[in-house]
Design an enzyme around this catalytic site. Structure first.
Site, short mmCIF file in Angstrom:
data_model
loop_
_atom_site.label_atom_id
_atom_site.label_comp_id
_atom_site.label_asym_id
_atom_site.label_seq_id
_atom_site.Cartn_x
_atom_site.Cartn_y
_atom_site.Cartn_z
N GLN A 41 -21.68 -21.61 21.35
CA GLN A 41 -22.84 -21.08 20.64
C GLN A 41 -23.81 -22.20 20.29
O GLN A 41 -23.42 -23.34 20.09
CB GLN A 41 -22.40 -20.33 19.38
CG GLN A 41 -21.71 -19.03 19.68
CD GLN A 41 -21.34 -18.28 18.42
OE1 GLN A 41 -21.09 -18.89 17.39
NE2 GLN A 41 -21.32 -16.96 18.50
N VAL A 93 -21.78 -22.70 13.69
CA VAL A 93 -21.62 -21.73 14.77
C VAL A 93 -20.13 -21.58 15.03
O VAL A 93 -19.35 -22.50 14.80
CB VAL A 93 -22.38 -22.13 16.06
CG1 VAL A 93 -23.87 -22.00 15.87
CG2 VAL A 93 -22.01 -23.53 16.50
N SER A 94 -19.74 -20.40 15.50
CA SER A 94 -18.32 -20.08 15.60
C SER A 94 -17.59 -20.81 16.72
O SER A 94 -16.41 -21.08 16.63
CB SER A 94 -18.12 -18.58 15.77
OG SER A 94 -18.64 -17.92 14.64
N THR A 95 -18.29 -21.09 17.83
CA THR A 95 -17.62 -21.77 18.95
C THR A 95 -18.51 -22.87 19.48
O THR A 95 -19.70 -22.92 19.20
CB THR A 95 -17.33 -20.78 20.10
OG1 THR A 95 -18.59 -20.35 20.65
CG2 THR A 95 -16.53 -19.58 19.64
#
Length: 194
Positions: A15, A10-12
């Site tokens: 998330q 996941v990007s962050t």
């Protein structure tokens, strides 16, 4: 038959990876590794661990292509490395399985489209921001201190009767917001100051 090693990204930190983890578990993964990082970042320790665990005959399982590579070139290089190591790649949402000739061909085509889509989104975002700037609008959040609140903050600060912390508490904003509003005034052209 080898092991199935799952990889989720996941990007962050905000998330949630649970949908990917559920899909990988349902696909029969023996072990799953996760990263919380942008796909553009070179450092992905979860992926490094997953790749280190893979042996000939194993399969790396991901939910979507964009979870794995930073670019089409990177995806293809990684797929080639996996193939050279005797490891297959399975992409659940795109129904890709490089243990088959059709899967290998489909992987190459889909990865090219995935990069094309990312590039198009980035281009549209840049064009939208440029158009907004041309109309005098800036991107980002609206300022929290505007109008009467901003004027009140400046008056309190100029009177030197309150600290920035006290001004922030009075106005219900953070100290950073007060500092930012005051510094914008300091950097504004002199003729626009009142």
């Amino acid at each position: 038959m080898g092991y199935r090693i799952g990889y989720a990204r996941v990007s962050t930190e905000d998330q949630d990876a649970s949908a990917q983890l559920d899909a990988l578990t349902a696909a029969g993964c023996d072990k799953i590794f996760t990263d919380h990082a942008s796909g553009k970042l070179a450092s992905r320790p979860g992926l490094d661990e997953a790749l280190d665990k893979l042996r000939p005959g194993d399969t790396l399982v991901i939910t979507k292509l964009d979870r794995l590579g930073r670019s089409t070139k990177n995806l293809i290089e990684l797929a080639e490395k996996l193939r050279a190591d005797g490891v297959d790649l399975m992409v659940l949402h795109q129904h890709i399985d490089t243990s088959t000739p059709a899967g290998r061909m489909f992987f190459t085509v889909i990865s090219a489209f995935a990069e094309f889509e990312r590039d198009m989104i980035a281009e549209r975002t840049r064009e939208g921001l440029a158009a907004a700037r041309a109309r005098g609008r800036k991107g980002g959040r609206r300022p929290k201190l505007t109008g009467a609140k901003l004027q009140h903050a400046r008056e309190l600060y100029d009177a030197k009767t309150h600290t920035v912390e006290e001004i922030a508490q009075l106005l219900g904003v953070s100290r950073t917001t007060v500092y930012r509003a005051l510094s914008e005034r300091e950097t504004a052209p002199r003729e626009s100051r009142t």
